[in-house]
Structure formats: C-alpha cells, structure tokens
Design a protein around this motif. Sequence first.
Motif, PDB file in Angstrom:
ATOM      1  N   SER A 167      -0.981   2.650   4.274  1.00 45.14           N
ATOM      2  CA  SER A 167      -1.394   1.609   3.341  1.00 45.14           C
ATOM      3  C   SER A 167      -2.821   1.817   2.852  1.00 45.14           C
ATOM      4  O   SER A 167      -3.699   2.241   3.606  1.00 45.14           O
ATOM      5  CB  SER A 167      -1.279   0.262   4.042  1.00 45.14           C
ATOM      6  N   SER A 169      -4.864  -0.377   2.273  1.00 45.31           N
ATOM      7  CA  SER A 169      -5.819  -1.294   2.896  1.00 45.31           C
ATOM      8  C   SER A 169      -6.436  -0.711   4.159  1.00 45.31           C
ATOM      9  O   SER A 169      -7.540  -1.077   4.535  1.00 45.31           O
ATOM     10  CB  SER A 169      -5.167  -2.647   3.170  1.00 45.31           C
ATOM     11  N   PHE A 170      -5.743   0.259   4.825  1.00 51.69           N
ATOM     12  CA  PHE A 170      -6.383   0.941   5.956  1.00 51.69           C
ATOM     13  C   PHE A 170      -7.612   1.701   5.483  1.00 51.69           C
ATOM     14  O   PHE A 170      -8.662   1.678   6.120  1.00 51.69           O
ATOM     15  CB  PHE A 170      -5.415   1.923   6.620  1.00 51.69           C
ATOM     16  N   ALA A 173     -10.252  -0.858   4.409  1.00 51.04           N
ATOM     17  CA  ALA A 173     -10.853  -1.504   5.583  1.00 51.04           C
ATOM     18  C   ALA A 173     -11.846  -0.551   6.251  1.00 51.04           C
ATOM     19  O   ALA A 173     -12.953  -0.956   6.619  1.00 51.04           O
ATOM     20  CB  ALA A 173      -9.754  -1.900   6.575  1.00 51.04           C
ATOM     21  N   SER A 174     -11.448   0.734   6.373  1.00 48.63           N
ATOM     22  CA  SER A 174     -12.348   1.704   6.996  1.00 48.63           C
ATOM     23  C   SER A 174     -13.637   1.831   6.206  1.00 48.63           C
ATOM     24  O   SER A 174     -14.731   1.851   6.765  1.00 48.63           O
ATOM     25  CB  SER A 174     -11.684   3.077   7.060  1.00 48.63           C
ATOM     26  N   LYS A 187     -10.492   9.533  12.382  1.00 53.36           N
ATOM     27  CA  LYS A 187     -10.365   8.297  13.150  1.00 53.36           C
ATOM     28  C   LYS A 187      -9.136   7.474  12.795  1.00 53.36           C
ATOM     29  O   LYS A 187      -8.658   6.694  13.611  1.00 53.36           O
ATOM     30  CB  LYS A 187     -11.598   7.416  12.928  1.00 53.36           C
ATOM     31  N   VAL A 188      -8.645   7.588  11.566  1.00 56.13           N
ATOM     32  CA  VAL A 188      -7.545   6.719  11.146  1.00 56.13           C
ATOM     33  C   VAL A 188      -6.327   7.512  10.671  1.00 56.13           C
ATOM     34  O   VAL A 188      -5.249   7.411  11.259  1.00 56.13           O
ATOM     35  CB  VAL A 188      -7.999   5.737  10.048  1.00 56.13           C
ATOM     36  N   PRO A 191      -4.712  10.016  13.434  1.00 57.49           N
ATOM     37  CA  PRO A 191      -4.045   9.302  14.540  1.00 57.49           C
ATOM     38  C   PRO A 191      -2.813   8.518  14.088  1.00 57.49           C
ATOM     39  O   PRO A 191      -1.819   8.449  14.810  1.00 57.49           O
ATOM     40  CB  PRO A 191      -5.117   8.354  15.063  1.00 57.49           C
ATOM     41  N   LEU A 192      -2.862   7.949  12.888  1.00 57.73           N
ATOM     42  CA  LEU A 192      -1.707   7.200  12.400  1.00 57.73           C
ATOM     43  C   LEU A 192      -0.530   8.123  12.127  1.00 57.73           C
ATOM     44  O   LEU A 192       0.624   7.734  12.313  1.00 57.73           O
ATOM     45  CB  LEU A 192      -2.066   6.449  11.118  1.00 57.73           C
ATOM     46  N   TYR A 267       6.893   1.822  15.467  1.00 57.17           N
ATOM     47  CA  TYR A 267       6.018   0.664  15.385  1.00 57.17           C
ATOM     48  C   TYR A 267       4.709   0.960  14.679  1.00 57.17           C
ATOM     49  O   TYR A 267       4.038   0.043  14.216  1.00 57.17           O
ATOM     50  CB  TYR A 267       5.843  -0.043  16.731  1.00 57.17           C
ATOM     51  N   PHE A 268       4.361   2.233  14.548  1.00 59.33           N
ATOM     52  CA  PHE A 268       3.211   2.558  13.695  1.00 59.33           C
ATOM     53  C   PHE A 268       3.525   2.207  12.251  1.00 59.33           C
ATOM     54  O   PHE A 268       2.646   2.017  11.444  1.00 59.33           O
ATOM     55  CB  PHE A 268       2.889   4.058  13.777  1.00 59.33           C
ATOM     56  N   GLN A 270       5.063  -0.405  11.185  1.00 57.51           N
ATOM     57  CA  GLN A 270       5.056  -1.832  10.884  1.00 57.51           C
ATOM     58  C   GLN A 270       3.822  -2.214  10.088  1.00 57.51           C
ATOM     59  O   GLN A 270       2.736  -1.713  10.316  1.00 57.51           O
ATOM     60  CB  GLN A 270       5.090  -2.636  12.180  1.00 57.51           C
ATOM     61  N   GLY A 271       3.993  -3.130   9.163  1.00 51.65           N
ATOM     62  CA  GLY A 271       2.867  -3.642   8.409  1.00 51.65           C
ATOM     63  C   GLY A 271       2.279  -2.638   7.455  1.00 51.65           C
ATOM     64  O   GLY A 271       1.172  -2.816   6.986  1.00 51.65           O
ATOM     65  N   GLN A 274       2.228  -2.240   2.243  1.00 48.33           N
ATOM     66  CA  GLN A 274       1.357  -2.382   1.076  1.00 48.33           C
ATOM     67  C   GLN A 274       1.369  -1.092   0.246  1.00 48.33           C
ATOM     68  O   GLN A 274       1.816  -0.061   0.693  1.00 48.33           O
ATOM     69  CB  GLN A 274      -0.069  -2.670   1.541  1.00 48.33           C
TER      70      GLN A 274
END
Lengths: 547, 348
Positions: A167, A169-170, A173-174, A187-188, A191-192, A267-268, A270-271, A274
Amino acid sequence: MKKRNWREPWLWAVTVFSLLLAVPVLLIFTSVLVPQYELWHHLFETVLSDYVYHSLLIAFSVGALTLILGTGLAWLVARYEFSGRRTLQWLILLPMAMPAYILAYTYTGMLDVAGPLQTQLRDTFNWTYHDYWFPDVRSLGGAIVMLSLVLYPYVYMLARTAFSEQSASFYEASRSMGVSGFAYFRKVAFPLARPAILTGTALAMMEAFADYGTVQYFGISTFTTGIFRTWNGLGNAIGAAQLAAVLTSFVLVLLLIEKHSRRRLRYFHQGQNQHSAKRLTLSPVQQLWTVLFCLLPVALGFIIPSVQLTFWAIERATSQVDEQFVNLIWNSFYLAASAAFIAVGLAILFAYAKRLRSHWLLNSQVQLASLGYAIPGTVIAIGAMLMLSAADDALNQLTEALFDTSVGLVFSGTLVALLLAYSVRFLAVALHNVEAGLQRIKPSMDDAARAMGLSPFAVLQKVHIPLLRASVLSALLLVFVDVLKELPATLILRPFNFNTLAVRTFELASEERLQDAAVPAVAIVLVGLLPVVLLTRALELSKNEAN
Amino acid sequence: MLSLSNICVAYDNKPVVNKVSFSIESGEIGCLLGPSGCGKTSILRAIAGFEPVSEGDIHLRGTLVAGADIHAEPERRKVGVVFQDFALFPHLNVGQNIAFGLHGHSALQKSQRVIELLALVGLPDISERFAHSLSGGQQQRVALARALAPRPDLLLLDEPFSSLDAELREELAQDIRRILKHEGTSALLVTHDQHEAFAMADAIGVLKGGQLLQWASAYQLYHRPADKFVAGFIGQGTLLPGTLIDNSMLQTELGLFQLTAPQVTQFAGAKILDVLVRPDDIVHDDSSTNVAMVLSRAFKGAHILYELALNDDPAFRVLCLAPSHHDHELGERIGIRLDLKHLVMFNA
C-alpha cells in the motif's frame, strides 16, 4: 457438517488415488529400514562428502543469486518508471522457458575451447591455447550460474507481486516518520515482501537440488547424479533409494520454509487494500542503467542462447529432421498430453472432493499427494520403480500360480511408470490451477442456480464448466510443458527404445554432438514459451483486478 | 503553526483544490469537512508533502515548506500523519511500530517512549502484539501513538474513524482530542462526518468542489453559516422564503422579521430572501395558538423530529424537535412557538 459415513465415495476415491501418488515417496523413506552397510561404507570413503558438499553449495548459491537478482529486478520494475518497463517486465520471465540443461549445452558449445568465441579470440589476437585464461563453463560455478539464470524468475514473479501490492500509505507513513529511499526498502518494503521472496527462493532451491541434466553434463557429483550412478552403475536399488531419502530430507526443510512463508504471506496481506504507491520517475541516465541491468539476465538466460540454438538448429535441420525426429515429437506429444490429462483429471477429482466434502482426512490426503512438486524427479522415479517392480512381481507370481504363465513387466517396463511419476511430480501444478478456478465459483452460485430450478448436473454444465474452462486449460498446458521438459525421471523410467525430445537432447549432448542437440532443444524451448505467455497474461490480469 | 495561503493542488492539470487559505494556531485542532471528492484529503497530502502545490504557499512553524517552486520532502517536514487505513506495518509489533520514527534515540529511550505512549492511548500491555491481532479501535490508538512518538508539533489525521464502528467513533474522537490537548499538539483532521468534526475540532473548514466555503467554530457554522451549502451540510433545517419589505423587514409564513443594519446593506435591492430555520428554532407548545400540520415524523428516542407545513401549505415547511412523549399523528395540527435568536438569510 453432517456426520460422514464410511461409504463416502469422495473419501474413498481420494484415498485410493492419493495413496497411489504417495507410495513412491513413502517407499523411498522405508528403504532406510534395509541397511546397506557395504554401500554406505563405500560411499562414505569415496563420494558421499562430494554429494553433500556440491548439492548444498549449488542449492544455496543458486538460492542467494536468484534472491538477489529476482528481488532487485522486481524492485526496479515495481517501484520505478522508465521507458521500456512494460516490455521488460515480461521479457524478464523468458528464461523460464529454457531448461537449465539446454542452457548448459548451449553455453558449453559457445564458450568451449573449440567454440566460436574462443576461436574468434585466438584468431584476432594470434593466441594459442595456452596464452590466455578463459573461464570454464563446465564447472561448479558454471552450473550455479546456469541454474540461477533460469530459476530467478520464480523469485522475480512473487517479489514483483508483493512489491506492487504494498500500500502507498506504508510508503507515505515511512516518509512522514523520516524514512525514505534505501532505508525504506531495508526497513519496510523488503521485510514486507520477505515471505513472498522466501517462497520464490525456496522453489528455486528445490529446483536446484532436483537438477540432473546440468550437473551430469558438467561432471559434478551431486545427490542426483549419485542416485543415478547407484541405481544404474552399481545396480543397488535400495541404496539409490536411501540416497534419495537423504536428498528428500534436504528438500523437505525447504518445503517447511516455503509453507511457513506462505502462511505469513496471508496475514501480511491484510489491510493492504489501499492503492499502491506511484512509481518514481528516473533520470534519463538512470533509466539507461536500469534497462541495461534488466536486460542482462534476459540476454544471458534467453536471447543469446536461443539465437545460438536457432543457428545450430537451422544448420543441422536437414540432417536431423527425419522420420526418427517426427517419431520423437509424436512420442513426446502423446506422453505429455496423456500425463496432462491424468494429472488434471486427478486434480479435478481432488479439488471437487475438497469442495464438496471438507474432511480433515481428505484434506490431508490431498496435501500429501500434492507434495510431489518439491521432490526431485530422480527420487520420484526411483520410488515409482520400487513400487511398480513389486507390483509386477506380485502380478507375475499370481499369473504363474493361476495360469502357469508370466505376463512380464506390465507396470515397471511400460509407459505406466512414466505416467505415474509425472502425476506425482506435477499434480500440484494442476491442482493449484484447478483450485484457483474453483474458488471463483462461490458456493452461493451453486445455491442460486439450484434455487432457479437447475439440477445438479445442469449446474455443472451451465455454471461450473464455463467458469472452469480457462483454468483447466491452463492446468493442462502447464503440466504438458513441464512433462516435455522433464529429464531425469524420463531417463530412468522410459521403456526400452522409447525416446522423447528431452532424452534425445540429453543423449546427443552427452555424445558431444551439441549442434545436433539444438534441433530437439529448440522444439522444447518453443513449447516452453507457452506457459510464459500464460503467466504474463495472468500477472497482467491480477494487476487489473487489483486496480 | 500552520498557515496556508491561496493554495491550489492539481492532478494531471486537473485542479482539485482552488485557492484555499486558513491557519491553525499552536495547540489548536482544526478540521476539514466536506463530501467525498471535495479536495479535503488533497489539502492534507499537500501539507504532509505527499503532493506538491501548484500555486500558493504553505508555512509550517513560520517556515515556507511548499510553494510554486518549493517542495520540502515529507521526511523533512516533521509532521505526524495518521492514515485512513492506519498503515501499521504488519511485520513489526506494536512497540516497533511506535518506535519506527524515533531516530537517534537509545534503545532505552525508545522503549520508555513506547511505554509512555501506550499508557497515554490506554493500551498499556500490547507492545509485543502484532497489528493483525488488534481490533480496529486498538489499531487506531496504536496509529495515533506511532504518529505522536517523535513529538511532532502538528498531527494530520486522514479520515481516521472511517473504518471503525459508528459507536466507537465518537468515543475515540473525544479520547483523541483529550490526548492531543494533553500533549499540546496542533492537529488537522479530515472527515466527511460532521459529528466527528464537532467532537474533535476547535475550528472547522467546510469544503466543496475544491473551495473553502467557511472556516469557523462548530457553533458559528451551525448558527451563522456563510452560504446555503454550509447551512444544508451542517445540521438540519429548512429554508423558508420571505418577501423583503422596505429593505428592512422580511415577511414570512412565521411572521415579520427585522433585519440588522449589516443585513440591510447586504441584501439591498433584493425582493425574495430565504430564511434558515433550524429544528431548535421551533418549539413545540400545545398551548400555542400558532399551529402547523404534521407532514412526517421520525422517532429519535428522546425526541421526535416533526416536519411541519405552515398554513397547511407543504411549500412552507419547518422542522421541529419535540420531546418524545408528545406523540402526534400525521395530519394533526400541533401548536408551535418561534424561538429564533438570530436571523440567517440568503439570496433566494
């Protein structure tokens, strides 16, 4: 769920067929109960450490290379905008069409001492053979490069999907928390995407463990060549099965990693519904470097070798394309087509059984039967041979007792053996596609159709078949192509004097007739392109659905 | 703290925000309110630095951060953002999420700040858990804690309650307001829900079609709306036509009203004006001789909202909020009394 009774036909059908598919692999493991001290002593003294060291080194190096290459390419394509990106994102998949052993033969032919490149170098600089150093393709490093070049698309595909689904927004947000650029990747984003990347890497490593054609041709002792040698050379079936059991244990570790990663993937995800982040535009100079970097593996893994193969094939077409070659194509075709129909037929049975009768026993049987994709072809072949020889023995004893005559090797000496091995190895491919298709038919659709007065048969005819057609066709195609490319199991199990394109390519290459081998090899690569086209379309489609 | 002057934002040359200006003082909570597609989120994104402005200036703490030729990157603006989908990283646990934006702190300082923030948002024991195991309301609080962790002096919240249950929204809105006031953080909230805006904000801007129609307190927006759109968007009410007599008196179905001096100037030359009548301007009184006919009724628990026709003519309707036990049938004529404190009028 209602209580199931023991006369449940779905459960019985699945039990019978899944056991049939599971027995070859289970037999491999039971072989350890028959100790072969002499053989293991011999192996331990001589080649066992080579098997372990080479197999592990190849698998882990291929894992590392495909991880770096696949992730890097996926990140560039998913995150940046540059000219040619749309074309490159499917070009990058092309090396999938190239079996590693064919790549190995081609590069050997091109880069050998007598090959065109070195000849050209010697002529240009007036060198003789000892004047210069040239990397040896037929080496451990060479095998690692060959395998990585055709296996990186596994990582690329999964990583690209993972990156492009992240997304926006990740990212935002970062940035609002002061993290951007490479730190964001570290960092994001990485790993995601890690579960997806690990899944792809585990698949690539399984294939590297399973490789026989490349390492055999390069003369590297690994588990697969060792199993072959013990089976054919030493004639020790139990010993071969025991080696296979060790190899399978390595692969099972990878399988656990893969299954675990896939669970985390869920579950990664989920959400992450966007909109995904906008691609960043690169400067013209950066674009040039990016395009060159993306083209490099495609050129090495597909374009250069296929151009070379095509030249050789045209050169040798007149001498190679004869009645025998037509026979070869026909053999390969009907073998692959029969295997495809059997595997997809079983997949449809299993998928419907799971849909209609969700039972833990049934589900775990289907799971067990579909583990074959992780097991090397060599291992499956040995297992199938053990199982079918036993069946033949029993049958012959029976016919001799009853009719005083023996019927010969009706299972192990015929195409039955090959079809069984292919079904074990490629059921998962078929099942994956059929289940994906079946998932789109929601149970409420069945109910709706029934409520509108259709009989169960009419529901199948008017709802299921039209909706399933595409996924069943792609399942057939994928199994067909996989069987066509398959080498080690075919080598072990083929009936006497029965040849396929893959076996013929292998034989010609082993006789150092690399140019001649190009003719069947081109046929395999051409057919191998079909699933790449299919995959490209599927990736495009999933992207459109996401938007 | 934050000041926008005449900013415009455009996507692919299509303007979505047109000359918007407002400012937020230190410690103040502002809100942009409007229907979807009004440009409110684009303004928020421009302030955070996710979108450039095509015209106008944005000043943060007195420094120019965005203008026609200036665009400070988001990571340099030191603004906290709470996203609509919370954007909690699924690969990090709650504590790691909150500490994500804490750069140059020791591990001890980080964990102290995490503990402090989790206590502040009322979730002291969830530091080790992962986002997917939290409820929507808990995720919301963690997202707030994460945005507040680096002590930003301005917090931006993009539709922060949209994915939560209706019952949770108002409770959380009030909690967040308390937390922001406690931390002394200025904030700007974007929402389409006026109840959220009322519950949280000191000042509210109403947007429509990329333009800011009014920037005022909730009380002002309700009782002194700048135009018909704001009047209709905020709260309930009806517009009652009236005829202007001598430029200073308005004749309506509810009676004769005197215009104030500024209104006389404002509406000089007009003939027909619309008067805004809120439900609380009409008081139900059974003893009143002034009656209106019940057109429709909506039971609200403690109250019943009646729609009434004046002089039995459905063209002139007003709303009236009556205590729940005043149960009247459709078509019944009930007594009303006018309790209009100030007159809000618009050109018809």
